[in-house]
Design a protein around this motif. Structure first.
Motif, PDB file in Angstrom:
ATOM      1  N   TRP A  35       0.813  -1.178   0.192  1.00 55.90           N
ATOM      2  CA  TRP A  35      -0.119  -0.077   0.071  1.00 55.90           C
ATOM      3  C   TRP A  35       0.943   1.333  -0.244  1.00 55.90           C
ATOM      4  CZ3 TRP A  35      -2.918  -1.090   5.327  1.00 55.90           C
ATOM      5  CH2 TRP A  35      -3.358  -2.088   5.439  1.00 55.90           C
ATOM      6  N   HIS A  36       1.947   1.153   0.782  1.00 50.11           N
ATOM      7  CA  HIS A  36       2.865   2.323   1.124  1.00 50.11           C
ATOM      8  C   HIS A  36       3.631   2.617  -0.267  1.00 50.11           C
ATOM      9  CE1 HIS A  36       1.703   2.781   5.231  1.00 50.11           C
ATOM     10  NE2 HIS A  36       2.120   1.556   5.404  1.00 50.11           N
ATOM     11  N   VAL A  37       3.798   1.671  -1.077  1.00 50.06           N
ATOM     12  CA  VAL A  37       4.774   1.728  -2.317  1.00 50.06           C
ATOM     13  C   VAL A  37       3.672   2.465  -3.356  1.00 50.06           C
ATOM     14  CG1 VAL A  37       5.866   0.827  -4.343  1.00 50.06           C
ATOM     15  CG2 VAL A  37       6.504  -0.087  -1.825  1.00 50.06           C
ATOM     16  N   ALA A  38       2.499   1.799  -3.520  1.00 54.66           N
ATOM     17  CA  ALA A  38       1.615   2.661  -4.219  1.00 54.66           C
ATOM     18  C   ALA A  38       1.201   4.113  -3.865  1.00 54.66           C
ATOM     19  CB  ALA A  38       0.273   1.748  -4.254  1.00 54.66           C
ATOM     20  N   GLU A  39       0.986   4.320  -2.703  1.00 50.19           N
ATOM     21  CA  GLU A  39       0.880   5.797  -2.288  1.00 50.19           C
ATOM     22  C   GLU A  39       1.894   6.652  -2.642  1.00 50.19           C
ATOM     23  OE1 GLU A  39      -0.385   4.970   1.663  1.00 50.19           O
ATOM     24  OE2 GLU A  39      -2.408   4.362   1.058  1.00 50.19           O
ATOM     25  N   MET A  43       0.078   6.912  -6.337  1.00 52.79           N
ATOM     26  CA  MET A  43      -1.369   6.114  -6.778  1.00 52.79           C
ATOM     27  C   MET A  43      -2.353   6.556  -5.675  1.00 52.79           C
ATOM     28  SD  MET A  43       0.000   2.453  -8.371  1.00 52.79           S
ATOM     29  CE  MET A  43      -1.396   2.336  -9.571  1.00 52.79           C
ATOM     30  N   HIS A  44      -3.588   6.476  -6.012  1.00 55.02           N
ATOM     31  CA  HIS A  44      -4.518   6.908  -4.932  1.00 55.02           C
ATOM     32  C   HIS A  44      -5.694   5.364  -4.664  1.00 55.02           C
ATOM     33  CE1 HIS A  44      -6.616   7.913  -8.761  1.00 55.02           C
ATOM     34  NE2 HIS A  44      -7.488   7.667  -8.285  1.00 55.02           N
ATOM     35  N   TYR A  45      -6.035   5.284  -3.397  1.00 52.62           N
ATOM     36  CA  TYR A  45      -6.776   4.091  -3.187  1.00 52.62           C
ATOM     37  C   TYR A  45      -8.223   4.516  -3.860  1.00 52.62           C
ATOM     38  CZ  TYR A  45     -10.109   1.382  -0.399  1.00 52.62           C
ATOM     39  OH  TYR A  45     -11.353   0.722   0.125  1.00 52.62           O
ATOM     40  N   GLU A  46      -8.641   3.304  -4.473  1.00 51.40           N
ATOM     41  CA  GLU A  46     -10.086   3.394  -5.192  1.00 51.40           C
ATOM     42  C   GLU A  46     -11.034   2.470  -4.255  1.00 51.40           C
ATOM     43  OE1 GLU A  46      -9.454   2.430  -9.268  1.00 51.40           O
ATOM     44  OE2 GLU A  46      -9.642   4.633  -9.612  1.00 51.40           O
ATOM     45  N   LYS A  47     -10.956   1.286  -4.030  1.00 52.28           N
ATOM     46  CA  LYS A  47     -11.767   0.730  -3.333  1.00 52.28           C
ATOM     47  C   LYS A  47     -11.131  -0.569  -2.927  1.00 52.28           C
ATOM     48  CE  LYS A  47     -13.117  -1.764  -7.640  1.00 52.28           C
ATOM     49  NZ  LYS A  47     -14.151  -1.971  -8.556  1.00 52.28           N
ATOM     50  N   TYR A  63      -5.615   0.483  -6.120  1.00 54.96           N
ATOM     51  CA  TYR A  63      -5.055   1.652  -6.193  1.00 54.96           C
ATOM     52  C   TYR A  63      -5.021   2.075  -7.556  1.00 54.96           C
ATOM     53  CZ  TYR A  63      -3.534   1.563  -1.409  1.00 54.96           C
ATOM     54  OH  TYR A  63      -3.670   1.786   0.005  1.00 54.96           O
ATOM     55  N   ALA A  64      -4.892   3.173  -8.107  1.00 49.73           N
ATOM     56  CA  ALA A  64      -4.875   3.541  -9.413  1.00 49.73           C
ATOM     57  C   ALA A  64      -4.162   5.002  -9.662  1.00 49.73           C
ATOM     58  CB  ALA A  64      -6.297   3.644 -10.055  1.00 49.73           C
ATOM     59  N   ILE A  65      -3.737   5.474 -10.882  1.00 48.63           N
ATOM     60  CA  ILE A  65      -3.043   6.810 -11.213  1.00 48.63           C
ATOM     61  C   ILE A  65      -3.360   6.755 -12.738  1.00 48.63           C
ATOM     62  CG2 ILE A  65      -0.793   5.763 -11.595  1.00 48.63           C
ATOM     63  CD1 ILE A  65       0.184   8.630 -10.170  1.00 48.63           C
TER      64      ILE A  65
END
Length: 82
Positions: A35-39, A43-47, A63-65
């Motif tokens: 999660w931390h790498v994505a953020e 990237m932002h949390y979607e669902k 997560y998406a961007i």
């Protein structure tokens, strides 16, 4: 190469070379490091996503961007350092 820089490089490749408009990452609910790498790469949390219970019983986070968000994040001051 650290994981954050590798992930950033993959996003760059997806947007620049493959011409994707949006990139999605699905990470295990039991893996906060992912999660931390994505953020960290913007990237932002979607669902919350549900896995197929017959194959894997874990829930995950999506997560998406998109291309525009990524271009804003890749300015020199925001580029990850190895």
């Amino acid at each position: 190469m650290n994981l954050q820089l590798a992930t950033f490089s993959l996003l760059n490749y997806g947007f620049q070379e493959l011409n994707f408009n949006k990139i999605i990452a699905c990470v295990s609910n039991n893996n906060p490091a992912s999660w931390h790498v994505a953020e960290k790469v913007g990237m932002h949390y979607e669902k919350i996503i549900e896995a197929n219970p017959e194959e894997y019983r874990d829930r995950g986070k999506q997560y998406a961007i998109d291309r525009e968000e990524f271009q804003e994040k890749r300015s020199p001051k925001n580029t990850p350092i190895a």
